[in-house]
Design a protein around this motif. Structure first.
Motif, PDB file in Angstrom:
ATOM      1  N   GLY A   1      57.835  21.818  27.837  1.00 41.21           N
ATOM      2  CA  GLY A   1      56.932  22.679  28.606  1.00 41.21           C
ATOM      3  C   GLY A   1      55.854  23.308  27.737  1.00 41.21           C
TER       4      GLY A   1
ATOM      5  N   ARG B   1      54.998  19.016  32.766  1.00 40.18           N
ATOM      6  CA  ARG B   1      55.544  19.594  33.992  1.00 40.18           C
ATOM      7  C   ARG B   1      56.330  18.506  34.717  1.00 40.18           C
ATOM      8  NH1 ARG B   1      54.459  23.225  31.414  1.00 40.18           N
ATOM      9  NH2 ARG B   1      52.805  24.722  31.655  1.00 40.18           N
TER      10      ARG B   1
ATOM     11  N   ASP C   1      55.338  17.327  40.261  1.00 44.23           N
ATOM     12  CA  ASP C   1      54.199  18.252  40.370  1.00 44.23           C
ATOM     13  C   ASP C   1      52.872  17.505  40.350  1.00 44.23           C
ATOM     14  OD1 ASP C   1      56.076  20.285  40.299  1.00 44.23           O
ATOM     15  OD2 ASP C   1      55.467  21.065  38.335  1.00 44.23           O
TER      16      ASP C   1
ATOM     17  N   GLN D   1      59.192  14.344  33.068  1.00 42.36           N
ATOM     18  CA  GLN D   1      58.007  15.196  33.015  1.00 42.36           C
ATOM     19  C   GLN D   1      56.748  14.402  32.706  1.00 42.36           C
ATOM     20  OE1 GLN D   1      59.037  18.890  30.651  1.00 42.36           O
ATOM     21  NE2 GLN D   1      60.794  17.542  30.267  1.00 42.36           N
TER      22      GLN D   1
ATOM     23  N   ARG E   1      52.569  14.886  31.353  1.00 49.24           N
ATOM     24  CA  ARG E   1      51.466  15.681  30.796  1.00 49.24           C
ATOM     25  C   ARG E   1      50.194  14.918  31.110  1.00 49.24           C
ATOM     26  NH1 ARG E   1      47.386  17.746  28.429  1.00 49.24           N
ATOM     27  NH2 ARG E   1      47.620  19.251  26.748  1.00 49.24           N
TER      28      ARG E   1
END
Length: 171
Positions: free
Chosen positions: A123, A128, A132, A147, A149
């Motif tokens: 993070g 994220r 998202d 995740q 980026r």
């Protein structure tokens, strides 16, 4: 500390660092070592995104790699493995490697970097949950550990399931 591209002469040291970073008594040769060997021979290998961190004596103390993946039908990159020798952990080596590989991927025009890892650790680099950004994990069970980026070339309309380089599926 110096971060630079991996050279062919670095491969044995990278293998040793990766083994030391991930080995357990049950797995003295961790899967990450085999994965790196397989990635180096696949179409997804991006030599410009395989970076080493050098210690005070010029020795390899860490390594990170991004390989070609896809977000839906759009080329993107997957980060990993990231390994730092246990004698050099918690000294900023991993931090420097991730910042450098993100900058290199951005400079190459990549739209995003995806990974499977700790949200608490990654993070800090702007990663994220993939959801998202409309990017689904290859395995839905990964949840928040998958995740993304986004980088400068990212198009917010980009959606789809992320696919890692082929060796990730079989190693």
């Amino acid at each position: 500390m110096l971060i630079r591209r991996e050279t062919p002469a670095d491969v044995p040291a990278v293998r040793a660092v990766t083994a030391a970073a991930f080995a357990t008594p049950e797995t003295p040769v961790p899967v990450e070592v085999t994965l790196l060997d397989e990635l180096r021979t696949c179409d997804g290998w991006l030599p410009e995104l395989s970076l080493v961190a050098l210690g005070d004596k010029g020795e390899v103390v860490g390594h990170v790699v991004c390989t070609r993946g896809r977000a839906g039908t759009v080329p993107a990159v997957g980060l990993g493995p990231l390994g730092v020798h246990p004698d050099h952990q918690r000294r900023g080596v991993g931090l420097a490697l991730v910042h450098t590989v993100l900058g290199a991927a951005d400079a190459l025009g990549e739209p995003l970097v995806a990974l499977l890892g700790s949200p608490a650790y990654y993070g800090r680099f702007g990663f994220r949950a993939g959801t998202d950004h409309g990017i689904a994990a290859p395995d839905p069970a990964w949840g928040a550990y998958f995740q993304v980026r986004t980088l400068t070339a990212h198009d917010p309309a980009l959606r789809g399931t992320f696919a890692y380089a082929e060796p990730f599926e079989r190693v």
